[in-house]
Motif scaffolding. Structure first.
Motif, PDB file in Angstrom:
ATOM      1  N   CYS A   1       1.151  -1.308   0.199  1.00 52.24           N
ATOM      2  CA  CYS A   1      -0.238   0.213  -0.177  1.00 52.24           C
ATOM      3  C   CYS A   1       0.867   1.576   0.403  1.00 52.24           C
ATOM      4  CB  CYS A   1      -1.199   0.052   0.836  1.00 52.24           C
ATOM      5  SG  CYS A   1       0.266   0.392   2.753  1.00 52.24           S
ATOM      6  N   GLY A   2       2.161   1.164  -0.096  1.00 52.98           N
ATOM      7  CA  GLY A   2       2.956   2.555   0.228  1.00 52.98           C
ATOM      8  C   GLY A   2       3.134   2.969   1.514  1.00 52.98           C
ATOM      9  N   GLN A   3       3.179   2.099   2.558  1.00 54.99           N
ATOM     10  CA  GLN A   3       3.317   2.702   3.986  1.00 54.99           C
ATOM     11  C   GLN A   3       4.469   2.878   3.626  1.00 54.99           C
ATOM     12  OE1 GLN A   3       2.537  -0.658   6.340  1.00 54.99           O
ATOM     13  NE2 GLN A   3       4.094  -1.682   5.887  1.00 54.99           N
ATOM     14  N   ASP A   4       5.517   2.385   3.683  1.00 58.17           N
ATOM     15  CA  ASP A   4       7.122   3.063   4.015  1.00 58.17           C
ATOM     16  C   ASP A   4       6.762   4.282   3.291  1.00 58.17           C
ATOM     17  OD1 ASP A   4       7.392   0.778   4.317  1.00 58.17           O
ATOM     18  OD2 ASP A   4       8.609  -0.248   2.665  1.00 58.17           O
ATOM     19  N   ARG A   5       6.759   5.024   2.873  1.00 59.96           N
ATOM     20  CA  ARG A   5       6.625   6.629   2.469  1.00 59.96           C
ATOM     21  C   ARG A   5       5.924   7.514   2.831  1.00 59.96           C
ATOM     22  NH1 ARG A   5       3.913   6.182  -3.656  1.00 59.96           N
ATOM     23  NH2 ARG A   5       2.674   6.824  -2.189  1.00 59.96           N
ATOM     24  N   PHE A   6       4.783   6.975   3.567  1.00 59.87           N
ATOM     25  CA  PHE A   6       4.355   7.848   4.506  1.00 59.87           C
ATOM     26  C   PHE A   6       4.747   7.733   5.898  1.00 59.87           C
ATOM     27  CE2 PHE A   6       1.418   7.256   1.064  1.00 59.87           C
ATOM     28  CZ  PHE A   6       1.706   8.812   0.087  1.00 59.87           C
ATOM     29  N   ARG A   7       5.604   6.237   6.543  1.00 59.07           N
ATOM     30  CA  ARG A   7       5.993   6.753   7.987  1.00 59.07           C
ATOM     31  C   ARG A   7       6.176   7.888   7.956  1.00 59.07           C
ATOM     32  NH1 ARG A   7       4.364   1.637   9.892  1.00 59.07           N
ATOM     33  NH2 ARG A   7       5.319   0.279   8.768  1.00 59.07           N
TER      34      ARG A   7
END
Length: 92
Positions: free
Chosen positions: A33-39
């Motif tokens: 889901c792209g969580q790493d970009r938004f952590r």
């Protein structure tokens, strides 16, 4: 008689064959889901979310909000606490 003996020996030897180990199923539920970009949003004011281009499957979770329990590895979840701060980012 010979056919019966051959059949019995064949059945007996078949039980001695080693079975191949089962092949593990591929992990089809890998979060993507792209969580790493938004952590890096954790700890920031939730107002910043209005300025970001979030994926279409993003769910912003507010205190007391009811959530579905279905699992979607492409869904980004952003949790906001009572003070309006982002406290968690995850896929589900």
């Amino acid at each position: 008689m010979r056919a019966i003996t051959t059949l019995i020996i064949t059945v007996a030897l078949t039980g001695c064959l080693a079975a191949s180990p089962p092949v593990p199923a591929p992990d089809t539920f890998v979060p993507n889901c792209g969580q790493d970009r938004f952590r890096g949003l954790v700890g920031q004011d939730a107002a910043i979310l209005r300025e970001l281009d979030l994926p279409g499957t993003t769910r912003v979770v507010k205190p007391g909000m009811a959530l579905t329990q279905d699992y979607r590895p492409d869904r980004l979840n952003i949790s906001i606490d009572e003070d309006g701060l982002i406290n968690r980012v995850w896929c589900s």
